[in-house]
Design an enzyme around this catalytic site. Structure first.
Site, mmCIF file in Angstrom:
data_model
loop_
_atom_site.group_PDB
_atom_site.id
_atom_site.type_symbol
_atom_site.label_atom_id
_atom_site.label_comp_id
_atom_site.label_asym_id
_atom_site.label_seq_id
_atom_site.Cartn_x
_atom_site.Cartn_y
_atom_site.Cartn_z
ATOM 1 C CD GLN A 6 3.957 11.449 -15.770
ATOM 2 O OE1 GLN A 6 4.350 11.196 -16.895
ATOM 3 N NE2 GLN A 6 3.209 12.493 -15.525
ATOM 4 C CG ASN A 7 8.734 14.010 -11.226
ATOM 5 O OD1 ASN A 7 8.615 13.910 -12.449
ATOM 6 N ND2 ASN A 7 8.344 15.067 -10.550
ATOM 7 C CB VAL A 8 12.649 8.238 -11.212
ATOM 8 C CG1 VAL A 8 11.655 7.560 -12.146
ATOM 9 C CG2 VAL A 8 13.647 9.065 -12.018
ATOM 10 C CG HIS A 54 7.212 6.770 -14.963
ATOM 11 N ND1 HIS A 54 7.237 7.899 -15.749
ATOM 12 C CD2 HIS A 54 6.151 6.047 -15.408
ATOM 13 C CE1 HIS A 54 6.237 7.862 -16.622
ATOM 14 N NE2 HIS A 54 5.565 6.754 -16.417
ATOM 15 C CB CYS A 103 18.730 -8.529 -9.883
ATOM 16 S SG CYS A 103 19.518 -9.870 -10.808
ATOM 17 C CB CYS A 147 17.313 -12.986 -8.637
ATOM 18 S SG CYS A 147 18.207 -11.617 -7.858
ATOM 19 C CB CYS A 198 21.969 -13.881 -8.711
ATOM 20 S SG CYS A 198 21.349 -12.755 -9.976
ATOM 21 C CB THR A 215 2.977 15.918 -16.277
ATOM 22 O OG1 THR A 215 3.074 14.954 -17.331
ATOM 23 C CG2 THR A 215 1.525 16.086 -15.884
ATOM 24 C CG ASN A 247 2.580 22.634 -17.924
ATOM 25 O OD1 ASN A 247 3.518 23.292 -18.374
ATOM 26 N ND2 ASN A 247 2.572 21.311 -17.978
HETATM 27 P P1 OAD Z 1 8.292 16.501 -19.624
HETATM 28 O O1 OAD Z 1 9.707 16.949 -19.656
HETATM 29 O O2 OAD Z 1 7.727 15.843 -20.830
HETATM 30 O O3 OAD Z 1 7.344 17.759 -19.345
HETATM 31 C C1 OAD Z 1 7.567 18.667 -18.317
HETATM 32 C C2 OAD Z 1 6.351 19.581 -18.240
HETATM 33 O O4 OAD Z 1 6.511 20.440 -17.131
HETATM 34 C C3 OAD Z 1 6.176 20.482 -19.478
HETATM 35 O O5 OAD Z 1 4.807 20.469 -19.851
HETATM 36 C C4 OAD Z 1 6.602 21.871 -18.981
HETATM 37 O O6 OAD Z 1 5.855 22.904 -19.609
HETATM 38 C C5 OAD Z 1 6.224 21.781 -17.510
HETATM 39 N N1 OAD Z 1 7.032 22.614 -16.617
HETATM 40 C C6 OAD Z 1 8.374 22.792 -16.626
HETATM 41 N N2 OAD Z 1 8.763 23.563 -15.600
HETATM 42 C C7 OAD Z 1 7.634 23.884 -14.918
HETATM 43 C C8 OAD Z 1 7.359 24.665 -13.759
HETATM 44 N N3 OAD Z 1 8.336 25.253 -13.064
HETATM 45 N N4 OAD Z 1 6.067 24.781 -13.348
HETATM 46 C C9 OAD Z 1 5.057 24.199 -14.049
HETATM 47 N N5 OAD Z 1 5.258 23.432 -15.145
HETATM 48 C C10 OAD Z 1 6.514 23.284 -15.572
HETATM 49 O O7 OAD Z 1 8.124 15.615 -18.329
HETATM 50 P P2 OAD Z 1 6.973 14.587 -17.903
HETATM 51 O O8 OAD Z 1 5.625 15.065 -18.323
HETATM 52 O O9 OAD Z 1 7.173 14.279 -16.481
HETATM 53 O O10 OAD Z 1 9.101 8.696 -18.402
HETATM 54 O O11 OAD Z 1 7.368 13.337 -18.757
HETATM 55 C C11 OAD Z 1 6.700 12.154 -18.520
HETATM 56 C C12 OAD Z 1 7.609 11.000 -18.624
HETATM 57 O O12 OAD Z 1 8.326 11.038 -19.866
HETATM 58 C C13 OAD Z 1 8.734 10.920 -17.610
HETATM 59 O O13 OAD Z 1 8.351 10.391 -16.374
HETATM 60 C C14 OAD Z 1 9.666 10.013 -18.294
HETATM 61 C C15 OAD Z 1 9.685 10.767 -19.587
HETATM 62 O O14 OAD Z 1 10.359 10.305 -20.605
HETATM 63 C C16 OAD Z 1 9.894 7.631 -18.338
HETATM 64 O O15 OAD Z 1 11.087 7.707 -18.122
HETATM 65 C C17 OAD Z 1 9.158 6.351 -18.536
#
Ligand code: OAD
Length: 256
Positions: A115-117, A133, A141, A144, A164, A202, A227
């Protein structure tokens, strides 16, 4: 032995037996899928979305990463992306990213769904990456649909414009938008045929990625979560490894 020493020994044994179990699963697996979120990049210094460090000028990500925020004020959204690109540009892949690359030497097929960009899996050298993501280093754009990589930090003359004449936006998925259908189909395919699924760093709060462990489990894969904290998936997974991905993943790969 004092009580606190005994507790330490017991938790050490629990962690080690979990690591050994997962290492054994890795060594027996033909296909491993690792699904990563912001916690994967946190040890590299990339702010997570839901942590305090993810805030910018008192805005939450949910207020800026949306099509309507961009329609209302594209310059403000681009300013936020300039801030994020500046931070990410200084970050390096961590030991967890490198461990995933090393795993490729020990398993037939390792697929990374992220999910990381930030592009850190790519910089670490993983071969098979699905950026569900999008990628913060790409611009697209709104007219286009042309997209290209742009690594300038900071981007000058924001909001950027396409040849464009229409606005360029970050080529990432925003809240309320659908994921790329082709990428998603490929991801469901690999999840459906993996032997081991690792959900790493995540919060499992954002659809559809939050459901990937459920789909993997229903398809017969052994599902592991790494996690720092509990997540809504903690009760769904077969095994939980509690700790930092940048420590657990290298320890796991070392044991395989
Ligand atoms: P979050 O910020 O929601 O969650 C990060 C997770 O990583 C949490 O559960 C933390 O406990 C865990 N964490 C943090 N540091 C860690 C470490 N060193 N080792 C293990 N776990 C750790 O991020 P995402 O789950 O990636 O979407 O969020 C999902 C999506 O929501 C993102 O891709 C983005 C966001 O808004 C969009 O932009 C569409």
């Amino acid at each position: 032995m004092k009580v606190f020493e005994l507790r330490f020994v017991i938790s050490y044994i629990i962690v080690m037996s979990g690591l050994e179990e997962v290492a054994k699963r890795i060594s027996e697996a033909g296909v491993v899928v690792i699904s990563t979120g912001a916690g994967m990049s946190a040890p590299s210094g990339v702010p997570t979305f839901r942590g305090e460090d993810g805030m910018w000028k008192n805005y939450r990500a949910e207020e800026l990463a949306t099509p309507s925020a961009f329609r209302d004020n594209p310059t403000r959204v681009w300013e936020w992306y300039n801030w994020r690109r500046e931070i990410i540009g200084e970050c390096e892949p961590n030991a967890g990213h490198h461990a995933i690359v090393e795993m490729e030497e020990k398993v037939d097929e390792v697929e990374v769904v992220t999910q990381n960009v930030d592009g850190l899996h790519d910089r670490a050298g993983s071969s098979n990456i699905y950026e569900v993501h999008g990628n913060i280093w790409r611009v697209r754009c709104v007219g286009c649909e042309r997209s290209e990589y742009n690594y300038d930090v900071p981007l000058e003359e924001i909001p950027l414009r396409c040849e464009c004449g229409e606005l360029l936006r970050p080529d990432v998925v925003w809240f309320g938008e659908s994921l790329n259908e082709k990428v998603l189909r490929e991801v469901y395919d690999i999840i459906g045929r993996c032997d081991l699924f690792i959900n790493a760093g995540t919060s499992s709060l954002v659809m559809p990625a939050s459901q990937f462990p459920v789909i993997a489990s229903r398809s017969g894969a052994f599902v592991v979560e790494i996690n720092l904290t509990e997540t809504p998936m903690s009760n769904v997974v077969d095994l939980q490894l509690s700790g930092d991905v940048s420590e657990i993943l290298p320890a796991l790969v070392e044991l395989v």
